[in-house]
Design a protein around this motif. Structure first.
Motif, short mmCIF file in Angstrom:
data_model
loop_
_atom_site.label_atom_id
_atom_site.label_comp_id
_atom_site.label_asym_id
_atom_site.label_seq_id
_atom_site.Cartn_x
_atom_site.Cartn_y
_atom_site.Cartn_z
N LYS A 12 0.83 -1.21 0.00
CA LYS A 12 0.00 0.00 0.00
C LYS A 12 0.86 1.25 0.00
O LYS A 12 0.55 2.23 -0.67
CB LYS A 12 -0.93 0.00 1.22
CG LYS A 12 -2.06 -0.99 1.12
CD LYS A 12 -3.05 -0.81 2.24
CE LYS A 12 -2.49 -1.34 3.52
NZ LYS A 12 -3.43 -1.34 4.63
N GLU A 13 1.97 1.19 0.71
CA GLU A 13 2.85 2.35 0.79
C GLU A 13 3.53 2.63 -0.55
O GLU A 13 3.72 3.77 -0.93
CB GLU A 13 3.90 2.17 1.89
CG GLU A 13 3.33 2.21 3.29
CD GLU A 13 2.62 0.90 3.69
OE1 GLU A 13 2.93 -0.16 3.11
OE2 GLU A 13 1.75 0.96 4.56
N LEU A 16 1.55 4.61 -2.97
CA LEU A 16 1.42 6.04 -2.65
C LEU A 16 2.45 6.88 -3.38
O LEU A 16 2.33 8.10 -3.44
CB LEU A 16 1.54 6.27 -1.14
CG LEU A 16 0.45 5.64 -0.28
CD1 LEU A 16 0.74 5.91 1.20
CD2 LEU A 16 -0.91 6.17 -0.65
N SER A 17 3.47 6.25 -3.95
CA SER A 17 4.49 7.00 -4.68
C SER A 17 4.10 7.08 -6.15
O SER A 17 3.35 6.25 -6.66
CB SER A 17 5.85 6.32 -4.54
OG SER A 17 5.87 5.11 -5.27
N ALA A 21 2.52 3.92 -8.34
CA ALA A 21 1.21 4.08 -8.98
C ALA A 21 1.33 4.00 -10.50
O ALA A 21 0.50 3.38 -11.17
CB ALA A 21 0.59 5.42 -8.58
N ILE A 55 -6.48 5.00 -8.26
CA ILE A 55 -5.41 5.03 -7.25
C ILE A 55 -5.31 6.43 -6.65
O ILE A 55 -5.23 6.60 -5.43
CB ILE A 55 -4.06 4.59 -7.86
CG1 ILE A 55 -4.07 3.10 -8.16
CG2 ILE A 55 -2.90 4.93 -6.92
CD1 ILE A 55 -2.88 2.61 -8.96
N SER A 56 -5.33 7.44 -7.50
CA SER A 56 -5.20 8.81 -7.02
C SER A 56 -6.37 9.20 -6.10
O SER A 56 -6.16 9.85 -5.07
CB SER A 56 -5.13 9.76 -8.21
OG SER A 56 -5.06 11.08 -7.77
N ILE A 59 -6.07 7.61 -2.72
CA ILE A 59 -5.08 8.34 -1.91
C ILE A 59 -5.68 9.65 -1.41
O ILE A 59 -5.51 10.02 -0.24
CB ILE A 59 -3.80 8.59 -2.73
CG1 ILE A 59 -3.10 7.27 -3.04
CG2 ILE A 59 -2.86 9.54 -2.00
CD1 ILE A 59 -1.99 7.38 -4.06
N THR A 60 -6.41 10.35 -2.28
CA THR A 60 -7.00 11.64 -1.93
C THR A 60 -8.01 11.49 -0.79
O THR A 60 -8.14 12.37 0.05
CB THR A 60 -7.68 12.26 -3.16
OG1 THR A 60 -6.71 12.41 -4.19
CG2 THR A 60 -8.30 13.60 -2.85
N LYS A 62 -7.81 9.80 1.77
CA LYS A 62 -7.14 9.76 3.07
C LYS A 62 -6.63 11.14 3.51
O LYS A 62 -6.21 11.30 4.64
CB LYS A 62 -5.98 8.77 3.03
CG LYS A 62 -6.43 7.35 2.83
CD LYS A 62 -5.26 6.41 2.82
CE LYS A 62 -5.73 5.01 2.60
NZ LYS A 62 -5.63 4.18 3.76
N GLY A 74 -6.62 15.72 -6.60
CA GLY A 74 -6.56 14.26 -6.74
C GLY A 74 -6.75 13.81 -8.18
O GLY A 74 -6.04 12.93 -8.66
#
Length: 118
Positions: A12-13, A16-17, A21, A55-56, A59-60, A62, A74
Motif C-alpha cells: 500500500k505504501e 502512494l508513490s 502508482a 489510485i489517485s 489516496i485523496t 485519506k 486528486g
C-alpha cells in the motif's frame, strides 16, 4: 518469510508513490492485453486512465479536509500518474520494436510492452 523479500513487492505504501502508482497503471492493461489478446487493445489506455484515477482518488480520500479542491488536485494527480505510465509504455514499446526489428522478427503477437497509441 523475510520482510525484505515482501518489501520488494507492491505494498500500500509503494502505491502512494508516483513510481508505484505509474507501474501499477502500466502493468494492469498490459497484463490484461497479454491474457485476453489483441481484441483488448482499444481499451488499454482507458483501463490505464481508470486505474490511475482510481489510485489517485483512493489516496485523496485519506487526505484530511472537506473541500472540493482536494478532489480536483486528486484528479490532476491521477492524470500525472497516467502521463507517467504512457511515457513508460512508449519508451519500453519503442525499445521492444527496435529489438524485434533488429532481430528480423515480425510476429502477430504483441510484445508485453507496446504502445497504447498505434
Amino acid at each position: 518469510m523475510d520482510n525484505r523479500t515482501l518489501s520488494a513487492l507492491f505494498t500500500k505504501e509503494s502505491l502512494l508513490s508516483l513510481q508505484g502508482a505509474a507501474a501499477a497503471t502500466l502493468l494492469v492493461p498490459n497484463v490484461l492485453t497479454y491474457l485476453i489478446g489483441g481484441s483488448f487493445r482499444p481499451y488499454e489506455k482507458w483501463v490505464a486512465l481508470g486505474v490511475a484515477v482510481l489510485i489517485s482518488l483512493l489516496i485523496t480520500r485519506k487526505v484530511p479536509g472537506k473541500g472540493w479542491s482536494k478532489w480536483i488536485v486528486g484528479l490532476l494527480n491521477g492524470l500525472v500518474i497516467f502521463w507517467s505510465a504512457v511515457g513508460m509504455t512508449e519508451m519500453f514499446g519503442y525499445a521492444a520494436r527496435q529489438s524485434l526489428s533488429e532481430a528480423g522478427q515480425v510476429s502477430g503477437k504483441l510484445p508485453f510492452f507496446h504502445s497504447w497509441y498505434p
